[in-house]
Design a protein around this motif. Structure first.
Motif, PDB file in Angstrom:
ATOM      1  N   ARG A   1       0.838  -1.208   0.000  1.00  0.00           N
ATOM      2  CA  ARG A   1       0.000   0.000   0.000  1.00  0.00           C
ATOM      3  C   ARG A   1       0.869   1.252   0.000  1.00  0.00           C
ATOM      4  N   VAL A   2       1.947   1.222   0.786  1.00  0.00           N
ATOM      5  CA  VAL A   2       2.864   2.370   0.823  1.00  0.00           C
ATOM      6  C   VAL A   2       3.493   2.592  -0.548  1.00  0.00           C
ATOM      7  N   ALA A   3       3.919   1.502  -1.195  1.00  0.00           N
ATOM      8  CA  ALA A   3       4.546   1.613  -2.510  1.00  0.00           C
ATOM      9  C   ALA A   3       3.557   2.170  -3.536  1.00  0.00           C
ATOM     10  N   GLN A   4       2.295   1.709  -3.465  1.00  0.00           N
ATOM     11  CA  GLN A   4       1.280   2.219  -4.394  1.00  0.00           C
ATOM     12  C   GLN A   4       1.016   3.703  -4.164  1.00  0.00           C
ATOM     13  N   GLN A   5       0.976   4.098  -2.901  1.00  0.00           N
ATOM     14  CA  GLN A   5       0.790   5.512  -2.586  1.00  0.00           C
ATOM     15  C   GLN A   5       1.950   6.346  -3.114  1.00  0.00           C
ATOM     16  N   GLN A   6       3.156   5.777  -3.043  1.00  0.00           N
ATOM     17  CA  GLN A   6       4.323   6.493  -3.554  1.00  0.00           C
ATOM     18  C   GLN A   6       4.237   6.682  -5.066  1.00  0.00           C
ATOM     19  N   VAL A   7       3.745   5.643  -5.752  1.00  0.00           N
ATOM     20  CA  VAL A   7       3.602   5.757  -7.207  1.00  0.00           C
ATOM     21  C   VAL A   7       2.594   6.846  -7.553  1.00  0.00           C
ATOM     22  N   GLU A   8       1.456   6.854  -6.847  1.00  0.00           N
ATOM     23  CA  GLU A   8       0.434   7.870  -7.102  1.00  0.00           C
ATOM     24  C   GLU A   8       0.961   9.261  -6.771  1.00  0.00           C
ATOM     25  N   LEU A   9       1.706   9.348  -5.674  1.00  0.00           N
ATOM     26  CA  LEU A   9       2.278  10.638  -5.293  1.00  0.00           C
ATOM     27  C   LEU A   9       3.267  11.114  -6.336  1.00  0.00           C
ATOM     28  N   GLN A  10       4.077  10.192  -6.869  1.00  0.00           N
ATOM     29  CA  GLN A  10       5.051  10.565  -7.887  1.00  0.00           C
ATOM     30  C   GLN A  10       4.356  11.060  -9.143  1.00  0.00           C
ATOM     31  N   LYS A  11       3.262  10.391  -9.514  1.00  0.00           N
ATOM     32  CA  LYS A  11       2.499  10.849 -10.682  1.00  0.00           C
ATOM     33  C   LYS A  11       1.957  12.257 -10.458  1.00  0.00           C
ATOM     34  N   ARG A  12       1.466  12.485  -9.248  1.00  0.00           N
ATOM     35  CA  ARG A  12       0.917  13.800  -8.936  1.00  0.00           C
ATOM     36  C   ARG A  12       2.005  14.866  -8.976  1.00  0.00           C
ATOM     37  N   ILE A  13       3.180  14.518  -8.439  1.00  0.00           N
ATOM     38  CA  ILE A  13       4.292  15.471  -8.448  1.00  0.00           C
ATOM     39  C   ILE A  13       4.698  15.813  -9.879  1.00  0.00           C
ATOM     40  N   VAL A  14       4.742  14.773 -10.732  1.00  0.00           N
ATOM     41  CA  VAL A  14       5.103  15.009 -12.138  1.00  0.00           C
ATOM     42  C   VAL A  14       4.071  15.908 -12.797  1.00  0.00           C
ATOM     43  N   PHE A  15       2.782  15.644 -12.512  1.00  0.00           N
ATOM     44  CA  PHE A  15       1.721  16.475 -13.094  1.00  0.00           C
ATOM     45  C   PHE A  15       1.835  17.919 -12.615  1.00  0.00           C
ATOM     46  N   LEU A  16       1.994  18.087 -11.307  1.00  0.00           N
ATOM     47  CA  LEU A  16       2.085  19.442 -10.767  1.00  0.00           C
ATOM     48  C   LEU A  16       3.344  20.140 -11.251  1.00  0.00           C
TER      49      LEU A  16
ATOM     50  N   ARG B   1      11.857  25.837  -5.270  1.00  0.00           N
ATOM     51  CA  ARG B   1      11.331  25.392  -3.975  1.00  0.00           C
ATOM     52  C   ARG B   1      10.190  24.399  -4.104  1.00  0.00           C
ATOM     53  N   PHE B   2       9.571  24.357  -5.282  1.00  0.00           N
ATOM     54  CA  PHE B   2       8.321  23.599  -5.429  1.00  0.00           C
ATOM     55  C   PHE B   2       8.486  22.125  -5.084  1.00  0.00           C
ATOM     56  N   ALA B   3       9.493  21.451  -5.627  1.00  0.00           N
ATOM     57  CA  ALA B   3       9.629  19.992  -5.486  1.00  0.00           C
ATOM     58  C   ALA B   3       9.804  19.564  -4.039  1.00  0.00           C
ATOM     59  N   ARG B   4      10.451  20.383  -3.222  1.00  0.00           N
ATOM     60  CA  ARG B   4      10.718  19.983  -1.837  1.00  0.00           C
ATOM     61  C   ARG B   4       9.756  20.612  -0.833  1.00  0.00           C
ATOM     62  N   SER B   5       8.678  21.178  -1.322  1.00  0.00           N
ATOM     63  CA  SER B   5       7.697  21.823  -0.449  1.00  0.00           C
ATOM     64  C   SER B   5       6.573  20.860  -0.093  1.00  0.00           C
ATOM     65  N   SER B   6       5.865  21.183   0.967  1.00  0.00           N
ATOM     66  CA  SER B   6       4.697  20.396   1.369  1.00  0.00           C
ATOM     67  C   SER B   6       3.549  20.654   0.403  1.00  0.00           C
ATOM     68  N   ASP B   7       2.493  19.836   0.518  1.00  0.00           N
ATOM     69  CA  ASP B   7       1.343  20.000  -0.375  1.00  0.00           C
ATOM     70  C   ASP B   7       0.746  21.398  -0.256  1.00  0.00           C
ATOM     71  N   GLU B   8       0.626  21.867   0.976  1.00  0.00           N
ATOM     72  CA  GLU B   8       0.045  23.202   1.195  1.00  0.00           C
ATOM     73  C   GLU B   8       0.927  24.280   0.583  1.00  0.00           C
ATOM     74  N   ALA B   9       2.235  24.149   0.771  1.00  0.00           N
ATOM     75  CA  ALA B   9       3.164  25.138   0.210  1.00  0.00           C
ATOM     76  C   ALA B   9       3.153  25.088  -1.318  1.00  0.00           C
ATOM     77  N   GLN B  10       3.008  23.883  -1.883  1.00  0.00           N
ATOM     78  CA  GLN B  10       2.947  23.771  -3.341  1.00  0.00           C
ATOM     79  C   GLN B  10       1.719  24.472  -3.895  1.00  0.00           C
ATOM     80  N   GLN B  11       0.611  24.361  -3.194  1.00  0.00           N
ATOM     81  CA  GLN B  11      -0.600  25.050  -3.637  1.00  0.00           C
ATOM     82  C   GLN B  11      -0.407  26.561  -3.605  1.00  0.00           C
TER      83      GLN B  11
END
Length: 286
Positions: free
Chosen positions: A183-198, A254-264
């Protein structure tokens, strides 16, 4: 002096001072015990021990789609450090899993082994490293370790070879731990996709800002005195444009190393910059 008198044994002393039997090991008996009455080689497993015990009781065999216990190691490797295990501990776990009987990984079975620390040290490198790896495996709840007297980790068998008292590695909790890692690995994949999109969206905003900046710089370079007055009134100057360019580059770095809130917040700031620059271009055009 009565040389025939023998001093009372440790247990007798313990009984005399009314020390509970379970704490007798704290009386510095040679080769046994430690400051907390815990035998050497038995580190506290903490919350992981409770998780492992619960997972062991829920064991129903290998998960659907898993034909060999070795496959349980794949999600752990994919989770990496987020599994709570170092690469060396995963290697030690691999040796332990390989030492189990494949036929025991079924509902009602008990996948286990009693592989020695000397054998584990062949891959881990040293006995202290093995101890550290086993501690990690217990702390994350990947397995249980049942010890006997003097840290014995081999089961007691009867004459027919049947196990009377089990001691060794209990791998039943590994199934639950591996599924959690999946589950952790799947969440990481989804998070990576989101990071790439953002990151792609941020790149697009950055390029849009740069286009507006270049356009404004060109307009300012070609501007007449009258249009320069209009630009100043709109808050447009070469110094201001350079300041916006520096801010944009800083936000993007700064974007890549920021939290979700900071990225927004960074995304919103970039959108505001695009809107402001577009308005300034229109003001100059007019």
């Amino acid at each position: 002096m009565d040389h025939g008198h023998q001093p009372p044994g440790v247990d007798a002393v313990a009984d005399r001072i009314d020390v509970p039997r379970r704490f007798h090991v704290t009386l510095n008996r040679p080769g046994q015990g430690g400051p907390r009455g815990q035998a050497k080689g038995r580190p506290h497993s903490g919350p992981g021990g409770y998780k492992a015990a619960a997972a062991a009781s829920d064991f129903t065999g290998l998960p659907e789609g898993y034909a060999h216990p070795r496959q349980l190691l794949r999600p752990i490797l994919e989770a990496g450090r987020r599994s709570g295990l170092c690469p060396g501990a995963i290697n030690t776990l691999t040796v332990i899993v390989e030492a189990t009987d494949r036929r025991s990984w079924v509902a009602g079975g008990m996948p286990s082994c009693s592989v020695s620390n000397d054998r584990l040290a062949l891959s881990a490198g040293s006995l202290p490293t093995v101890t550290r790896h086993i501690r990690q495996l217990r702390e994350v709840g990947a397995l249980q370790v049942h010890y006997g007297e003097n840290n014995r980790r081999h089961p007691i068998r009867d004459n027919s070879g049947g196990i009377v008292v089990f001691m060794g590695f209990d791998l039943r909790p590994l199934v639950s731990f591996a599924m959690a890692c999946r589950r952790v690995a799947q969440q990481q994949v989804e998070l990576q996709k989101r990071i790439v999109f953002l990151a792609g969206e941020v790149t697009g905003l950055t390029l849009a800002i740069e286009e507006h900046l270049v356009s404004l710089e060109i307009r300012l370079g070609q501007a007449t005195p009258t249009s320069l007055d209009g630009a100043a009134g709109a808050g447009v100057s070469l110094e201001e444009l350079q300041s916006i360019r520096r801010e944009t580059r800083n936000l993007r770095s700064r974007f890549a190393r920021s939290s979700d809130e900071a990225q927004q917040r960074i995304q919103q700031r970039l959108r505001d910059l695009v809107d402001n620059l577009r308005s300034q271009e229109e003001a100059l055009r007019d």
